[in-house]
Design an enzyme around this catalytic site. Structure first.
Site, PDB file in Angstrom:
ATOM      1  N   HIS A  76      41.003  37.933  85.265  1.00  0.00           N
ATOM      2  CA  HIS A  76      41.604  37.573  83.961  1.00  0.00           C
ATOM      3  C   HIS A  76      40.753  38.302  82.549  1.00  0.00           C
ATOM      4  CE1 HIS A  76      43.290  34.200  86.361  1.00  0.00           C
ATOM      5  NE2 HIS A  76      43.673  33.735  85.298  1.00  0.00           N
ATOM      6  N   LYS A 124      54.327  39.723  69.011  1.00  0.00           N
ATOM      7  CA  LYS A 124      55.457  39.763  69.907  1.00  0.00           C
ATOM      8  C   LYS A 124      55.221  40.224  71.500  1.00  0.00           C
ATOM      9  CE  LYS A 124      59.829  42.009  69.340  1.00  0.00           C
ATOM     10  NZ  LYS A 124      60.860  41.001  69.637  1.00  0.00           N
ATOM     11  N   GLU A 165      62.545  28.519  65.774  1.00  0.00           N
ATOM     12  CA  GLU A 165      63.164  29.741  66.027  1.00  0.00           C
ATOM     13  C   GLU A 165      64.148  29.753  67.227  1.00  0.00           C
ATOM     14  OE1 GLU A 165      60.991  33.532  66.147  1.00  0.00           O
ATOM     15  OE2 GLU A 165      59.274  32.110  67.275  1.00  0.00           O
TER      16      GLU A 165
HETATM   17  C1  LIG Z   1      61.247  34.856  69.374  1.00  0.00           C
HETATM   18  C2  LIG Z   1      61.856  35.799  68.581  1.00  0.00           C
HETATM   19  N1  LIG Z   1      62.298  35.458  67.321  1.00  0.00           N
HETATM   20  C3  LIG Z   1      62.616  36.195  66.543  1.00  0.00           C
HETATM   21  C4  LIG Z   1      63.205  37.397  66.924  1.00  0.00           C
HETATM   22  C5  LIG Z   1      64.141  38.334  65.816  1.00  0.00           C
HETATM   23  O1  LIG Z   1      63.419  39.354  65.638  1.00  0.00           O
HETATM   24  P1  LIG Z   1      64.030  40.804  65.181  1.00  0.00           P
HETATM   25  O2  LIG Z   1      64.855  40.535  64.099  1.00  0.00           O
HETATM   26  O3  LIG Z   1      62.668  41.680  64.693  1.00  0.00           O
HETATM   27  O4  LIG Z   1      64.635  41.422  66.469  1.00  0.00           O
HETATM   28  C6  LIG Z   1      63.192  37.850  67.928  1.00  0.00           C
HETATM   29  C7  LIG Z   1      63.575  39.093  68.763  1.00  0.00           C
HETATM   30  O5  LIG Z   1      63.406  39.418  69.762  1.00  0.00           O
HETATM   31  C8  LIG Z   1      62.397  36.912  68.905  1.00  0.00           C
HETATM   32  O6  LIG Z   1      62.026  37.238  70.462  1.00  0.00           O
END
Ligand SMILES: Cc1ncc(COP(=O)(O)O)c(C=O)c1O
Length: 285
Positions: free
Chosen positions: A102, A146, A179
């Protein structure tokens, strides 16, 4: 012709590409990624995506695998070698390869993988309204990073597909939409205000969201960054989602309730149009 992937310094046929089973991305989801729209053979909003990549890496204390300038060269090579005019590019950086543990040492060699594919986006006038379902948001607290660790998103999206829907909107413990599983969520109120959740730790700061905000501001549309509930969305004038792969996609149904008349809303369609104008008309080829 096989697609060409970039893996740690080598350009190789994608079906032969592989990484070590000791890669921490494979073992722990210990890595970050970007997905970017390619239009006219170029990345849309390239520097914003690279800014976000650097941010995500920085938050997880993973070094950049190479300089930004070198990364741009690899991106251009992958787009050219795969002959992509309109499509998506994917790249991920993992912390590196080590015996499974880990805890990780400070100095590791990050691994970079990049692929690209051709994709035809429905043009501004042919985008159909989609259905979303709502699911509880089960993710960790740093959704602004991300990371490739996407299990809750994958479970949510699979539920959506099983329900005949296009996307799942994740809902926090207070009943507000955070989201989509891979998109940002928006509504338009009956007063014509655009509402989308502010970019805190709770959501990913979408690059398409940022571009659409800039386009909406140019058109003097009122944008309010606040959370909203699925009920408010259903009672409003429009709902839509934004992401690199869906651009601006109108939402006609939330669970089994139509949003307004269930058709694509005029604000969403105007923004989709404007996005195509903004990034280049070839996306709609
Ligand atoms: C959880 C999440 N929210 C929002 C987005 C939108 O992001 P973007 O406009 O940069 O593609 C993504 C894109 O993969 C995502 O995975």
């Amino acid at each position: 012709m096989s697609r060409i992937a970039y893996v740690n310094g080598r350009y190789i046929p994608q079906h032969q590409a592989g990484v070590s089973i000791d890669d921490r991305g494979y073992q722990f989801g210990d890595g970050v990624y970007e997905v970017v729209t390619i239009i006219n053979g170029r990345m849309a909003d390239e520097d914003w995506h690279l800014d976000r990549l650097e941010f995500s890496l920085g938050e997880l204390v993973i070094p950049m695998p190479m300089s930004r300038a070198a990364l741009k060269i690899v991106i251009r090579n992958i787009i050219r070698m795969n002959g992509i005019s309109t499509g998506l590019i994917y790249f991920q950086v993992t912390r590196g390869v080590m015996r499974r543990d880990h805890a990780f040492p400070a100095l590791m060699k990050p691994q970079l993988v990049m692929t690209a594919k051709t994709m035809k986006f429905p043009g501004p006038d042919s985008a159909r309204p989609v259905k979303v379902i709502t699911v509880p948001d089960q993710r960790w607290r740093r959704r602004d990073i991300k990371t490739t660790q996407l299990l809750p998103n994958c479970l949510a999206k699979t539920k959506a597909v099983e329900a005949g829907a296009y996307e799942a909107w994740m809902v926090d413990d207070d009943g507000y939409v955070t989201e989509g599983s891979s998109s940002n969520a928006w509504i338009v109120t009956k007063e014509g205000e655009l509402i989308t959740r502010p970019t805190t730790y709770d959501i990913l700061s979408g690059i398409t969201r940022k571009t659409v905000m800039a386009i909406a501001a140019e058109r003097n549309l009122k944008i309010v960054e606040r959370a909203f509930t699925p009920e408010e969305a259903i009672a409003g004038a429009e709902a839509f989602m934004t992401s690199a792969s869906s651009i601006v996609t109108p939402i006609g149904l939330i669970n089994d309730s139509p949003v307004a008349d269930g058709e694509a809303g005029p604000v969403a369609m105007a923004l989709r149009h404007a996005y195509f104008d903004h990034v280049g008309k070839n996306a709609a080829e």
